[in-house]
Design a protein around this motif. Structure first.
Motif, short mmCIF file in Angstrom:
data_model
loop_
_atom_site.label_atom_id
_atom_site.label_comp_id
_atom_site.label_asym_id
_atom_site.label_seq_id
_atom_site.Cartn_x
_atom_site.Cartn_y
_atom_site.Cartn_z
N ARG A 112 10.98 34.17 -46.67
CA ARG A 112 11.72 34.22 -47.94
C ARG A 112 10.78 34.55 -49.10
NH1 ARG A 112 13.61 29.42 -47.75
NH2 ARG A 112 15.23 29.95 -46.28
N ALA A 113 9.54 34.08 -49.01
CA ALA A 113 8.55 34.36 -50.06
C ALA A 113 7.94 35.75 -49.88
CB ALA A 113 7.46 33.29 -50.06
N GLY A 114 8.36 36.48 -48.86
CA GLY A 114 7.88 37.85 -48.64
C GLY A 114 6.47 37.95 -48.12
N LEU A 115 6.05 36.97 -47.34
CA LEU A 115 4.66 36.92 -46.88
C LEU A 115 4.53 37.37 -45.43
CD1 LEU A 115 3.84 33.51 -48.46
CD2 LEU A 115 2.75 35.67 -49.05
N ASP A 116 3.54 38.23 -45.17
CA ASP A 116 3.14 38.50 -43.80
C ASP A 116 2.56 37.20 -43.28
OD1 ASP A 116 3.88 41.17 -43.91
OD2 ASP A 116 1.87 41.83 -44.49
N ARG A 117 2.83 36.89 -42.02
CA ARG A 117 2.41 35.60 -41.48
C ARG A 117 2.14 35.72 -39.99
NH1 ARG A 117 6.51 34.21 -38.33
NH2 ARG A 117 8.63 34.84 -38.87
N PRO A 118 1.42 34.75 -39.43
CA PRO A 118 1.26 34.71 -37.98
C PRO A 118 2.58 34.33 -37.31
CG PRO A 118 0.10 32.86 -39.02
CD PRO A 118 0.67 33.71 -40.11
N GLY A 119 2.64 34.44 -36.00
CA GLY A 119 3.86 34.14 -35.26
C GLY A 119 4.06 32.67 -34.96
N GLY A 120 3.12 31.85 -35.37
CA GLY A 120 3.21 30.40 -35.16
C GLY A 120 2.06 29.74 -35.89
N PHE A 121 1.98 28.43 -35.76
CA PHE A 121 0.87 27.71 -36.39
C PHE A 121 -0.45 28.21 -35.81
CE2 PHE A 121 4.09 24.25 -37.04
CZ PHE A 121 4.08 24.30 -38.42
N THR A 122 -1.44 28.40 -36.67
CA THR A 122 -2.76 28.80 -36.20
C THR A 122 -3.53 27.59 -35.66
OG1 THR A 122 -3.59 28.67 -38.47
CG2 THR A 122 -2.92 30.85 -37.66
N ALA A 123 -3.12 26.41 -36.04
CA ALA A 123 -3.61 25.14 -35.47
C ALA A 123 -2.44 24.17 -35.52
CB ALA A 123 -4.80 24.60 -36.24
N GLU A 124 -2.16 23.53 -34.38
CA GLU A 124 -1.06 22.57 -34.30
C GLU A 124 -1.61 21.16 -34.14
OE1 GLU A 124 1.41 23.60 -30.96
OE2 GLU A 124 2.45 25.16 -32.10
N PHE A 125 -0.93 20.22 -34.77
CA PHE A 125 -1.31 18.81 -34.68
C PHE A 125 -0.14 18.00 -34.15
CE2 PHE A 125 -4.11 20.80 -37.62
CZ PHE A 125 -5.34 20.20 -37.39
N VAL A 126 -0.45 17.04 -33.28
CA VAL A 126 0.55 16.13 -32.74
C VAL A 126 0.15 14.73 -33.18
CG1 VAL A 126 1.54 15.16 -30.61
CG2 VAL A 126 1.03 17.62 -30.76
N PHE A 127 1.07 14.06 -33.86
CA PHE A 127 0.81 12.74 -34.42
C PHE A 127 1.65 11.69 -33.68
CE2 PHE A 127 0.39 15.87 -37.81
CZ PHE A 127 -0.85 15.57 -38.33
N ARG A 128 1.04 10.53 -33.43
CA ARG A 128 1.76 9.40 -32.85
C ARG A 128 1.24 8.11 -33.46
NH1 ARG A 128 4.20 13.18 -31.48
NH2 ARG A 128 4.94 13.74 -29.41
N CYS A 129 2.13 7.14 -33.54
CA CYS A 129 1.76 5.80 -33.99
C CYS A 129 1.62 4.93 -32.73
CB CYS A 129 2.83 5.23 -34.90
SG CYS A 129 2.42 3.60 -35.55
N CYS A 130 0.56 4.19 -32.66
CA CYS A 130 0.35 3.32 -31.51
C CYS A 130 1.30 2.12 -31.60
CB CYS A 130 -1.10 2.83 -31.47
SG CYS A 130 -1.40 1.70 -30.08
N PRO A 131 2.12 1.91 -30.58
CA PRO A 131 3.05 0.77 -30.59
C PRO A 131 2.33 -0.58 -30.58
CG PRO A 131 3.68 2.33 -28.88
CD PRO A 131 2.34 2.76 -29.41
#
Length: 163
Positions: A112-131
């Motif tokens: 929508r902002a008219g930006l060329d972009r990669p096809g996905g995250f260039t670095a992905e993070f997975v977050f979890r809270c320890c029960p």
């Protein structure tokens, strides 16, 4: 997900600059110092699907004005004729801890902002809270074990109500 005092202070700070269109983005990028543009920016995609940008050291919750988001992380641009393009984009936000599955919201907002972009995250993070000990963890190499107490982390996102 971060400290409550940061969320409380977010309503007193200015929100991130909205990028609703190519026109918004081009007007903004033309005013940004090239040295600043070389650094990552904090971003959120608000519940209306609008990309909001703030300086890198801004809290994501402040960028969002304290509200819920569809996505959050960091984004880096490179200047190009007529604007800029995204060269890196992540979901790295310990304030919102978004799942990598938030990518479609990010992609739509960047488009929508008219930006060329990669096809996905260039670095992905997975977050979890320890029960067991309630520590926030970044899951590395798909090893779902708490870095603090060694207990198993859940396979599913467990950090509050999904955005």
């Amino acid at each position: 997900m971060g400290p409550p005092e940061i969320a409380a202070a977010a309503t007193d700070q200015s929100t991130g600059r909205p990028m609703r269109s190519t026109t918004d983005f081009r007007a903004w990028v033309d005013r940004v110092d090239p040295r600043e543009l070389a650094e990552p920016f904090t971003y959120v995609v608000d519940v209306d699907g609008v990309l909001r940008l703030a300086p890198r050291h801004s809290e994501h919750v402040a960028c969002a004005g304290g509200g819920p988001v569809l996505a959050a992380g960091e984004v880096t641009f490179v200047r190009r004729t007529g604007g800029a393009a995204v060269v890196e984009v992540t979901n790295q936000s310990t304030g919102y801890c978004p799942e990598p599955s938030c990518w479609p919201a990010v992609a739509e907002a960047l488009d929508r902002a008219g930006l060329d972009r990669p096809g996905g995250f260039t670095a992905e993070f997975v977050f979890r809270c320890c029960p067991r000990c309630a520590e926030l963890n970044v899951v590395k190499e798909a090893v779902f074990v708490c870095a603090m107490c060694g207990d198993d982390l859940p396979a599913s996102w467990n950090l509050g109500a999904p955005a």
